[in-house]
Design a protein around this motif. Structure first.
Motif, mmCIF file in Angstrom:
data_model
loop_
_atom_site.group_PDB
_atom_site.id
_atom_site.type_symbol
_atom_site.label_atom_id
_atom_site.label_comp_id
_atom_site.label_asym_id
_atom_site.label_seq_id
_atom_site.Cartn_x
_atom_site.Cartn_y
_atom_site.Cartn_z
ATOM 1 N N TRP A 37 -19.536 59.655 33.681
ATOM 2 C CA TRP A 37 -19.434 58.442 32.879
ATOM 3 C C TRP A 37 -18.312 58.613 31.871
ATOM 4 O O TRP A 37 -18.117 59.702 31.302
ATOM 5 C CB TRP A 37 -20.744 58.168 32.146
ATOM 6 N N TYR A 38 -17.600 57.510 31.649
ATOM 7 C CA TYR A 38 -16.541 57.440 30.655
ATOM 8 C C TYR A 38 -16.798 56.206 29.796
ATOM 9 O O TYR A 38 -17.588 55.343 30.147
ATOM 10 C CB TYR A 38 -15.174 57.276 31.324
ATOM 11 N N ARG A 39 -16.080 56.122 28.676
ATOM 12 C CA ARG A 39 -16.160 54.897 27.894
ATOM 13 C C ARG A 39 -14.803 54.570 27.307
ATOM 14 O O ARG A 39 -13.966 55.458 27.075
ATOM 15 C CB ARG A 39 -17.223 55.005 26.795
ATOM 16 N N TYR A 40 -14.618 53.281 27.051
ATOM 17 C CA TYR A 40 -13.336 52.805 26.529
ATOM 18 C C TYR A 40 -13.588 51.877 25.352
ATOM 19 O O TYR A 40 -14.393 50.934 25.434
ATOM 20 C CB TYR A 40 -12.566 52.055 27.617
ATOM 21 N N THR A 41 -12.879 52.174 24.272
ATOM 22 C CA THR A 41 -12.887 51.325 23.085
ATOM 23 C C THR A 41 -11.466 50.859 22.852
ATOM 24 O O THR A 41 -10.545 51.686 22.905
ATOM 25 C CB THR A 41 -13.390 52.104 21.854
ATOM 26 N N PRO A 42 -11.239 49.572 22.606
ATOM 27 C CA PRO A 42 -9.872 49.091 22.355
ATOM 28 C C PRO A 42 -9.177 49.912 21.281
ATOM 29 O O PRO A 42 -9.762 50.215 20.236
ATOM 30 C CB PRO A 42 -10.090 47.643 21.925
ATOM 31 N N GLY A 43 -7.956 50.297 21.550
ATOM 32 C CA GLY A 43 -7.198 51.098 20.603
ATOM 33 C C GLY A 43 -7.328 52.583 20.836
ATOM 34 O O GLY A 43 -6.622 53.374 20.193
ATOM 35 N N LYS A 44 -8.218 52.958 21.748
ATOM 36 C CA LYS A 44 -8.394 54.366 22.077
ATOM 37 C C LYS A 44 -8.208 54.570 23.576
ATOM 38 O O LYS A 44 -8.257 53.631 24.355
ATOM 39 C CB LYS A 44 -9.806 54.836 21.698
#
Length: 118
Positions: free
Chosen positions: A36-43
């Motif tokens: 699993w991965y995650r994405y946050t805007p700006g990162k």
């Protein structure tokens, strides 16, 4: 065609729990490690947790003790149980199979949005 379909996200209050699912279709991935991965805007997209084909697990520091990754090879599905969620866990969560170098193998799915309110 191989597809990753993530589900289970939603809006939850801090301290709450969610269980994410990732269904893999088009091929048997029981021999692959999954993550699993995650994405946050700006990162950049960041790795959260991995599980080997035999069930061995590893976690990023922020996930250790709060998140649990598991898999059901018969269903070609990977799960991420997230407990004691924090506002900083807010992100779009993605799953993927891992290649032999430990990187993502497949095209990314649409992800599932997790929003944690304070």
């Amino acid at each position: 065609q191989v597809q990753l379909v993530e589900s289970g996200g939603g809006l939850v209050q801090a301290g709450g729990s969610l269980r994410l699912s990732c269904a893999v279709s088009g091929r048997d991935f029981s021999i692959n490690a999954m993550a699993w991965y995650r994405y946050t805007p700006g990162k950049q997209r960041e790795w959260v947790a991995s599980i080997s084909s035999e069930g061995g697990t590893s976690y990023r520091d922020f996930a250790q003790g709060r998140f649990t990754i598991s898999r059901d090879n018969a269903k070609n599905t990977v799960y991420l149980q997230m407990n004691n969620l924090k506002p900083e866990d807010t992100a779009v969560y993605y799953c993927n199979a891992l290649n032999f170098k430990g990187g993502p193998l497949l095209n990314w799915g649409q992800g599932t949005q997790v929003t944690v309110s304070s």
